[in-house]
Design an enzyme around this catalytic site. Sequence first.
Site, PDB file in Angstrom:
ATOM      1  N   ASN A 159      -9.875   0.041  -0.179  1.00  0.00           N
ATOM      2  CA  ASN A 159      -8.413   0.120  -0.131  1.00  0.00           C
ATOM      3  C   ASN A 159      -7.856  -0.382  -1.461  1.00  0.00           C
ATOM      4  OD1 ASN A 159      -5.695  -0.190   0.286  1.00  0.00           O
ATOM      5  ND2 ASN A 159      -5.889  -1.283   2.234  1.00  0.00           N
TER       6      ASN A 159
ATOM      7  N   CYS B  51       0.820  -1.229   0.000  1.00  0.00           N
ATOM      8  CA  CYS B  51       0.000   0.000   0.000  1.00  0.00           C
ATOM      9  C   CYS B  51       0.853   1.277   0.000  1.00  0.00           C
ATOM     10  CB  CYS B  51      -0.943   0.008   1.196  1.00  0.00           C
ATOM     11  SG  CYS B  51      -2.115  -1.356   1.150  1.00  0.00           S
TER      12      CYS B  51
ATOM     13  N   HIS C 124      -3.420   7.391   2.846  1.00  0.00           N
ATOM     14  CA  HIS C 124      -3.786   6.065   2.345  1.00  0.00           C
ATOM     15  C   HIS C 124      -5.203   5.756   2.817  1.00  0.00           C
ATOM     16  CE1 HIS C 124      -3.836   1.964   1.279  1.00  0.00           C
ATOM     17  NE2 HIS C 124      -3.644   1.480   2.501  1.00  0.00           N
TER      18      HIS C 124
HETATM   19  O1  UT7 Z   1      -3.726  -1.198   3.827  1.00  0.00           O
HETATM   20  C1  UT7 Z   1      -2.767  -1.478   4.746  1.00  0.00           C
HETATM   21  C2  UT7 Z   1      -3.030  -2.335   5.842  1.00  0.00           C
HETATM   22  N1  UT7 Z   1      -4.359  -2.635   6.232  1.00  0.00           N
HETATM   23  C3  UT7 Z   1      -4.995  -1.906   7.136  1.00  0.00           C
HETATM   24  O2  UT7 Z   1      -4.595  -0.833   7.498  1.00  0.00           O
HETATM   25  C4  UT7 Z   1      -6.211  -2.523   7.775  1.00  0.00           C
HETATM   26  C5  UT7 Z   1      -6.180  -2.314   9.249  1.00  0.00           C
HETATM   27  N2  UT7 Z   1      -7.237  -2.969   9.970  1.00  0.00           N
HETATM   28  C6  UT7 Z   1      -8.560  -2.608   9.876  1.00  0.00           C
HETATM   29  O3  UT7 Z   1      -8.905  -1.749   9.092  1.00  0.00           O
HETATM   30  C7  UT7 Z   1      -9.551  -3.259  10.827  1.00  0.00           C
HETATM   31  O4  UT7 Z   1      -8.848  -3.948  11.819  1.00  0.00           O
HETATM   32  C8  UT7 Z   1     -10.536  -4.217  10.101  1.00  0.00           C
HETATM   33  C9  UT7 Z   1     -11.537  -3.401   9.310  1.00  0.00           C
HETATM   34  C10 UT7 Z   1      -9.783  -5.177   9.222  1.00  0.00           C
HETATM   35  C11 UT7 Z   1     -11.321  -4.999  11.161  1.00  0.00           C
HETATM   36  O5  UT7 Z   1     -11.993  -4.130  12.043  1.00  0.00           O
HETATM   37  P1  UT7 Z   1     -11.893  -4.343  13.623  1.00  0.00           P
HETATM   38  O6  UT7 Z   1     -12.755  -3.356  14.248  1.00  0.00           O
HETATM   39  O7  UT7 Z   1     -10.425  -4.323  13.969  1.00  0.00           O
HETATM   40  O8  UT7 Z   1     -12.535  -5.767  13.792  1.00  0.00           O
HETATM   41  P2  UT7 Z   1     -11.887  -7.091  14.415  1.00  0.00           P
HETATM   42  O9  UT7 Z   1     -10.875  -7.668  13.477  1.00  0.00           O
HETATM   43  O10 UT7 Z   1     -11.459  -6.824  15.825  1.00  0.00           O
HETATM   44  O11 UT7 Z   1     -13.165  -8.027  14.442  1.00  0.00           O
HETATM   45  C12 UT7 Z   1     -14.291  -7.701  15.264  1.00  0.00           C
HETATM   46  C13 UT7 Z   1     -15.388  -8.690  14.939  1.00  0.00           C
HETATM   47  C14 UT7 Z   1     -14.906 -10.140  14.958  1.00  0.00           C
HETATM   48  O12 UT7 Z   1     -15.948 -10.928  15.508  1.00  0.00           O
HETATM   49  P3  UT7 Z   1     -15.876 -11.434  17.029  1.00  0.00           P
HETATM   50  O13 UT7 Z   1     -14.613 -12.237  17.133  1.00  0.00           O
HETATM   51  O14 UT7 Z   1     -15.852 -10.197  17.860  1.00  0.00           O
HETATM   52  O15 UT7 Z   1     -17.134 -12.235  17.164  1.00  0.00           O
HETATM   53  C15 UT7 Z   1     -14.746 -10.474  13.510  1.00  0.00           C
HETATM   54  O16 UT7 Z   1     -14.905 -11.858  13.248  1.00  0.00           O
HETATM   55  O17 UT7 Z   1     -15.886  -8.459  13.624  1.00  0.00           O
HETATM   56  C16 UT7 Z   1     -15.876  -9.691  12.892  1.00  0.00           C
HETATM   57  N3  UT7 Z   1     -15.692  -9.391  11.478  1.00  0.00           N
HETATM   58  C17 UT7 Z   1     -16.707  -9.110  10.656  1.00  0.00           C
HETATM   59  N4  UT7 Z   1     -18.034  -9.052  10.861  1.00  0.00           N
HETATM   60  C18 UT7 Z   1     -18.811  -8.734   9.815  1.00  0.00           C
HETATM   61  C19 UT7 Z   1     -14.522  -9.325  10.777  1.00  0.00           C
HETATM   62  N5  UT7 Z   1     -14.781  -9.022   9.500  1.00  0.00           N
HETATM   63  C20 UT7 Z   1     -16.124  -8.890   9.399  1.00  0.00           C
HETATM   64  C21 UT7 Z   1     -16.983  -8.579   8.336  1.00  0.00           C
HETATM   65  N6  UT7 Z   1     -18.307  -8.520   8.592  1.00  0.00           N
HETATM   66  N7  UT7 Z   1     -16.518  -8.331   7.095  1.00  0.00           N
END
Ligand code: UT7
Length: 322
Positions: free
Chosen positions: A279, A113, A249
């Site tokens: 992204n 990225c 970004h």
């Molecule tokens: O581009 C360069 C690098 N990439 C980034 O900068 C991405 C950085 N990370 C992020 O943007 C965020 O961490 C994400 C958008 C990927 C995830 O958001 P989050 O608030 O950190 O969610 P999480 O990974 O802590 O997951 C929270 C919950 C989980 O469920 P449980 O374990 O709490 O029951 C996940 O399984 O959300 C669930 N989850 C989803 N639910 C619905 C993860 N993906 C999804 C989804 N839809 N697509």
Amino acid sequence: MSYPRIAGTGSSLPERVVTNTELAALVDTGDAWIRERTGIGQRHIVDESESTSDLAERAARNALDAAGIDAGALDLIVVGTTTPDRIYPSTACRLQARLSAGECPAFDVQAVCTGFVYALGVAEKFFRAGSVTRALVVGADTHSRLLDWSDRSTCVLFGDGAGAVVLEASDTPGVMSTHLHADGRYESLLYVDGGTPRGAGRTAPGGAYTKMQGNEVFKVAVRTLHRIVGETLSANGLDHNDIDWLIPHQANIRIIEATARKLGMPMERVVVTVEDHGNTSAASVPLALDAAVRDGRVQRGQVLLLEAFGGGFTWGSALIRY
Ligand code: UT7
């Protein structure tokens, strides 16, 4: 000393738009979750016939038109991409041939990225050394090809696209400074299998899919982007009041808002495209730049702070007087 100045910008997106609701038919997700946690409403995805170099070529032609410069006058092409059409030749070489850009040096930079910011930083050094007078710098990715469409934690995040700038030598900046960093120790948090690994025979088995521990990446990204914008401002003796536009970004609206908040920049001075593009990896920053140039927000003489963070980890920034 010669500096690069931006003579023209361009971009390109695949026609096909995929909404959050369409993705909810593939995996257990929903529009509300995706919008709330990422700010993404839709993304553009290539069809089977399109490749990274197709998008790169369209963005490059738009940037050359905007600059009023013929491709034959280019003396450097640098493409930031992690999704080349082929392992080789580079996307930059393929682009050079398609643009009939003569025999200028052409190569890819792979910083995920941060690819465009890295490519810009590399091109800047050529200008500072006095080796080039006109360069094309592109960020282009078809990251959708690296997604496991059954993994909801990654497949909702990415889109495809390309952005480009044409740079021209100038006695005054232009690109005032670029700042590039990497820390390879974080590989396990964000990577794509594939390539030509040892022991795999002629090619890697299976597909190549993005694997990410999103939550951990999020925390490092917020911390690191705060540091890089601070580094960039202090290297130039400036503070946030001197910046007209933050062009970050576009991975997640919450990361963008956190960076802006820590920097003291109101969101009215931040270019945000994540809702429409998702992204787009290396294309994200130049796509946002081109959008803001074309809709008239970014004006000549204004100061722009570009920043990016991605797999590697890599991160970087550029301070530009447009
Ligand atoms: O581009 C360069 C690098 N990439 C980034 O900068 C991405 C950085 N990370 C992020 O943007 C965020 O961490 C994400 C958008 C990927 C995830 O958001 P989050 O608030 O950190 O969610 P999480 O990974 O802590 O997951 C929270 C919950 C989980 O469920 P449980 O374990 O709490 O029951 C996940 O399984 O959300 C669930 N989850 C989803 N639910 C619905 C993860 N993906 C999804 C989804 N839809 N697509």
